[in-house]
Design an enzyme around this catalytic site. Structure first.
Site, PDB file in Angstrom:
ATOM      1  N   SER A  75      -4.052   4.917  -8.370  1.00 31.10           N
ATOM      2  CA  SER A  75      -2.993   4.558  -7.419  1.00 31.10           C
ATOM      3  C   SER A  75      -3.480   4.619  -5.975  1.00 31.10           C
ATOM      4  O   SER A  75      -4.257   5.501  -5.604  1.00 31.10           O
ATOM      5  CB  SER A  75      -1.829   5.532  -7.583  1.00 31.10           C
ATOM      6  OG  SER A  75      -0.929   5.419  -6.506  1.00 31.10           O
ATOM      7  N   TYR A 120      -0.742  -0.466  -3.549  1.00 31.30           N
ATOM      8  CA  TYR A 120       0.541  -0.513  -2.861  1.00 31.30           C
ATOM      9  C   TYR A 120       0.259  -1.274  -1.579  1.00 31.30           C
ATOM     10  O   TYR A 120      -0.503  -0.810  -0.738  1.00 31.30           O
ATOM     11  CB  TYR A 120       1.088   0.899  -2.596  1.00 31.30           C
ATOM     12  CG  TYR A 120       1.917   1.409  -3.750  1.00 31.30           C
ATOM     13  CD1 TYR A 120       2.906   0.610  -4.298  1.00 31.30           C
ATOM     14  CD2 TYR A 120       1.718   2.670  -4.287  1.00 31.30           C
ATOM     15  CE1 TYR A 120       3.674   1.053  -5.362  1.00 31.30           C
ATOM     16  CE2 TYR A 120       2.488   3.115  -5.354  1.00 31.30           C
ATOM     17  CZ  TYR A 120       3.460   2.291  -5.881  1.00 31.30           C
ATOM     18  OH  TYR A 120       4.225   2.718  -6.939  1.00 31.30           O
ATOM     19  N   THR A 165       1.368  -3.508  -7.562  1.00 34.09           N
ATOM     20  CA  THR A 165       2.698  -3.052  -7.958  1.00 34.09           C
ATOM     21  C   THR A 165       3.745  -3.638  -7.015  1.00 34.09           C
ATOM     22  O   THR A 165       3.697  -3.418  -5.804  1.00 34.09           O
ATOM     23  CB  THR A 165       2.748  -1.508  -7.959  1.00 34.09           C
ATOM     24  OG1 THR A 165       1.778  -1.053  -8.905  1.00 34.09           O
ATOM     25  CG2 THR A 165       4.130  -1.002  -8.352  1.00 34.09           C
ATOM     26  N   LYS A 194       2.232  -5.938 -11.428  1.00 33.87           N
ATOM     27  CA  LYS A 194       2.947  -4.876 -12.169  1.00 33.87           C
ATOM     28  C   LYS A 194       4.398  -4.811 -11.702  1.00 33.87           C
ATOM     29  O   LYS A 194       4.672  -4.791 -10.505  1.00 33.87           O
ATOM     30  CB  LYS A 194       2.252  -3.538 -11.925  1.00 33.87           C
ATOM     31  CG  LYS A 194       2.901  -2.324 -12.588  1.00 33.87           C
ATOM     32  CD  LYS A 194       1.979  -1.108 -12.492  1.00 33.87           C
ATOM     33  CE  LYS A 194       2.530   0.126 -13.183  1.00 33.87           C
ATOM     34  NZ  LYS A 194       3.405   0.920 -12.325  1.00 33.87           N
ATOM     35  N   HIS A 220       8.648   0.593 -14.110  1.00 29.81           N
ATOM     36  CA  HIS A 220       8.209   1.793 -13.395  1.00 29.81           C
ATOM     37  C   HIS A 220       8.766   3.050 -14.076  1.00 29.81           C
ATOM     38  O   HIS A 220       9.114   4.032 -13.415  1.00 29.81           O
ATOM     39  CB  HIS A 220       8.661   1.710 -11.932  1.00 29.81           C
ATOM     40  CG  HIS A 220       7.700   2.330 -10.947  1.00 29.81           C
ATOM     41  ND1 HIS A 220       6.751   1.606 -10.267  1.00 29.81           N
ATOM     42  CD2 HIS A 220       7.549   3.613 -10.512  1.00 29.81           C
ATOM     43  CE1 HIS A 220       6.073   2.416  -9.461  1.00 29.81           C
ATOM     44  NE2 HIS A 220       6.532   3.639  -9.598  1.00 29.81           N
TER      45      HIS A 220
HETATM   46  C1  FMN Z   1       4.959  10.803 -11.041  1.00 27.87           C
HETATM   47  C2  FMN Z   1       4.761   9.315 -11.161  1.00 27.87           C
HETATM   48  C3  FMN Z   1       4.047   8.659 -10.167  1.00 27.87           C
HETATM   49  C4  FMN Z   1       3.830   7.290 -10.268  1.00 27.87           C
HETATM   50  N1  FMN Z   1       3.073   6.675  -9.310  1.00 27.87           N
HETATM   51  C5  FMN Z   1       2.807   5.373  -9.425  1.00 27.87           C
HETATM   52  C6  FMN Z   1       1.955   4.744  -8.496  1.00 27.87           C
HETATM   53  O1  FMN Z   1       1.430   5.365  -7.590  1.00 27.87           O
HETATM   54  N2  FMN Z   1       1.735   3.416  -8.647  1.00 27.87           N
HETATM   55  C7  FMN Z   1       2.318   2.680  -9.654  1.00 27.87           C
HETATM   56  O2  FMN Z   1       2.097   1.468  -9.742  1.00 27.87           O
HETATM   57  N3  FMN Z   1       3.122   3.267 -10.555  1.00 27.87           N
HETATM   58  C8  FMN Z   1       3.370   4.586 -10.467  1.00 27.87           C
HETATM   59  N4  FMN Z   1       4.150   5.182 -11.410  1.00 27.87           N
HETATM   60  C9  FMN Z   1       4.714   4.374 -12.503  1.00 27.87           C
HETATM   61  C10 FMN Z   1       3.761   4.347 -13.713  1.00 27.87           C
HETATM   62  O3  FMN Z   1       2.582   3.663 -13.416  1.00 27.87           O
HETATM   63  C11 FMN Z   1       4.413   3.644 -14.900  1.00 27.87           C
HETATM   64  O4  FMN Z   1       4.795   2.336 -14.561  1.00 27.87           O
HETATM   65  C12 FMN Z   1       5.622   4.344 -15.492  1.00 27.87           C
HETATM   66  O5  FMN Z   1       5.676   5.718 -15.211  1.00 27.87           O
HETATM   67  C13 FMN Z   1       5.565   4.088 -16.989  1.00 27.87           C
HETATM   68  O6  FMN Z   1       6.515   4.763 -17.666  1.00 27.87           O
HETATM   69  P1  FMN Z   1       6.269   6.119 -18.533  1.00 27.87           P
HETATM   70  O7  FMN Z   1       6.179   7.215 -17.522  1.00 27.87           O
HETATM   71  O8  FMN Z   1       7.520   6.115 -19.307  1.00 27.87           O
HETATM   72  O9  FMN Z   1       5.017   5.966 -19.365  1.00 27.87           O
HETATM   73  C14 FMN Z   1       4.373   6.549 -11.339  1.00 27.87           C
HETATM   74  C15 FMN Z   1       5.091   7.215 -12.340  1.00 27.87           C
HETATM   75  C16 FMN Z   1       5.272   8.586 -12.269  1.00 27.87           C
HETATM   76  C17 FMN Z   1       6.014   9.276 -13.388  1.00 27.87           C
HETATM   77  C1  7N5 Z   2       5.610   6.067  -2.814  1.00 33.86           C
HETATM   78  C2  7N5 Z   2       5.546   5.787  -4.274  1.00 33.86           C
HETATM   79  C3  7N5 Z   2       4.349   6.338  -4.969  1.00 33.86           C
HETATM   80  C4  7N5 Z   2       4.581   6.994  -6.245  1.00 33.86           C
HETATM   81  C5  7N5 Z   2       5.377   6.203  -7.241  1.00 33.86           C
HETATM   82  O1  7N5 Z   2       5.121   5.070  -7.523  1.00 33.86           O
HETATM   83  C6  7N5 Z   2       6.474   6.845  -7.927  1.00 33.86           C
HETATM   84  O2  7N5 Z   2       6.791   7.981  -7.601  1.00 33.86           O
HETATM   85  O3  7N5 Z   2       7.058   6.223  -8.817  1.00 33.86           O
END
Ligand code: FMN
Ligand code: 7N5
Length: 387
Positions: free
Chosen positions: A127, A151, A177, A260, A284
């Site tokens: 990320s 991002y 994303t 994404k 997400h």
């Molecule tokens: C704590 C957390 C941080 C995340 N940060 C990002 C991120 O920085 N960039 C991004 O594209 N998706 C981010 N996501 C989304 C994940 O890439 C993903 O799309 C999503 O969590 C998938 O679902 P799941 O948690 O049910 O497997 C984040 C998800 C979580 C739980």
């Molecule tokens: C500022 C967003 C970054 C982390 C992210 O994608 C999330 O928390 O779902």
């Protein structure tokens, strides 16, 4: 390691898994354990979703409405789960989804995750909001395979700098994303007044960037830290982006690009028309639009629209090997998994992430073999029934 674990790992599972005796092999149990280990704020940030969390629940419920129909006598002695996705060979169709701010889970954060990915041969997607720089993570990942998740900031020069740095550090594909140009209404974080970024977590790639530093008058020190954080808040996302802006990505990235956050078939068509190499069907993890459809329900619609014309990946709600098999049968070429490995990281650092990845891989392989599938391409709509 106990004798029982040796038996499980080496004999019963034929070396498939890397089971840690202190962690559950039912990966749906990880969340409860992580809740006791993490601070309330960190756990709330990771486990939480948008609004009433109805979409997060829908993501899981959707998997229950599809059931695998096992087939017999198909000679499944030799199994091969390997795939090549966007030019990257993988031993199994599972990637580590981008998760920002991983140091709230474990001090080693993305470094531990990158090491675990390298150990299993699976691809990690880093990320932009990581707690370690992309160069540090690349070093930890070593000969492993890694993609970069952008991002897309308002400042084009900053975006271009991120892409140049990612390329130089060996990230081979770009994930952009689209669904998170700002954080959604997330009650767990709002109620606890928690935002990791305000504490300076998740800004490493920004603060280390020469273009960012130029904007805040030089390297970030205690003296300009507040200014830098405010600049970050202003820069992070760009709600004005449109499909026309995608040309910028092509100019600045010569490898494969996947978008994404795609849920609508028309958006998938537009991605293909814009020359993108893939889409990631994702909501997400229910963290952005509460009330949105389950990501698994969006998958067949996207497959109908662009299947065979582009690479289709899937995430949101994958917890078990059976879930992976279902998403593949519905037309995804591979899936990304997020929270399960986040909890593995919280509970056991690098070894915890490895445990999650190897268990998921082993469970997928056993599920496929026992239901009569030798390869990923043998999983089709015919492998499922909707109940
Ligand atoms: C704590 C957390 C941080 C995340 N940060 C990002 C991120 O920085 N960039 C991004 O594209 N998706 C981010 N996501 C989304 C994940 O890439 C993903 O799309 C999503 O969590 C998938 O679902 P799941 O948690 O049910 O497997 C984040 C998800 C979580 C739980
Ligand atoms: C500022 C967003 C970054 C982390 C992210 O994608 C999330 O928390 O779902």
């Amino acid at each position: 390691m106990s004798q029982l674990a040796d038996f499980q790992n080496e004999i019963y599972l034929n070396g498939l898994a890397d089971v840690r005796p202190d962690l559950p092999t039912d990966l749906t149990k990880l969340e409860g354990l992580a809740a006791s280990k993490l601070s309330a704020t960190s756990f709330g940030y990771v486990a939480g979703s948008a609004g009433s969390e109805g979409t997060a629940r829908a993501n899981r419920d959707a998997f229950d409405r599809w059931r695998i129909v096992p087939r017999m006598l198909r000679d499944v002695a030799e199994r091969d789960l390997s795939v090549t996705v966007l030019g990257t060979p993988m031993p199994a169709p599972v990637l580590l989804a981008p998760i920002g701010v991983q140091s709230i889970l474990h001090p080693d954060g993305e470094l531990a995750t990158a090491r675990a990915a390298a150990a299993t041969g699976l691809t990690t997607v880093l990320s932009t909001a990581a707690s370690h720089t992309m160069e540090e993570v690349a070093e930890a990942n070593g000969p492993g395979s890694r993609w970069y998740q952008l991002y897309w900031p308002k400042d084009r020069d900053l975006a271009a700098s991120f892409l140049d740095r990612a390329k130089a550090a060996g990230y081979t594909a770009l994930v952009v994303t689209l669904d998170t140009f700002t954080l959604a209404w997330r009650p767990r974080d709002l109620d606890q007044a928690y935002l990791p970024f305000i504490r300076g977590i998740g800004v490493a790639n920004y603060f280390s960037d020469p273009v960012f530093q130029k904007s805040v008058g030089g390297p970030v020190t205690d003296a300009n830290r507040q200014t830098a954080l405010l600049h970050w808040i202003g820069q992070f996302g760009n709600p004005s982006l449109t499909w026309d802006d995608l040309a910028f990505l092509r100019e600045h990235w010569d490898g494969p690009i996947a978008l994404k956050g795609i849920q609508h078939p028309d958006d998938a068509r537009r991605a293909v028309d814009a020359g993108m190499d893939g889409v990631i069907v994702s909501n997400h993890g229910g963290r952005q639009v509460d009330g949105a459809l389950a990501s698994l329900d969006a998958l067949p619609l996207v497959v109908d629209a662009v299947g065979g014309r582009t690479t289709i990946l899937f995430d949101s709600g994958v917890r078990t090997g059976a879930d992976v098999a279902k998403a593949l049968a519905l037309g995804a070429q591979a899936v990304l998994v997020a929270r399960p490995y986040a909890y593995g990281l919280a509970l056991g650092g690098e070894a915890g992430v490895r445990h999650v990845l190897r268990c998921l891989q082993a469970e997928l392989e056993l599920t496929m073999a026992l239901s009569g599938h030798r390869t990923v391409s043998e999983l089709t709509l015919d492998s499922l029934v909707r109940v």
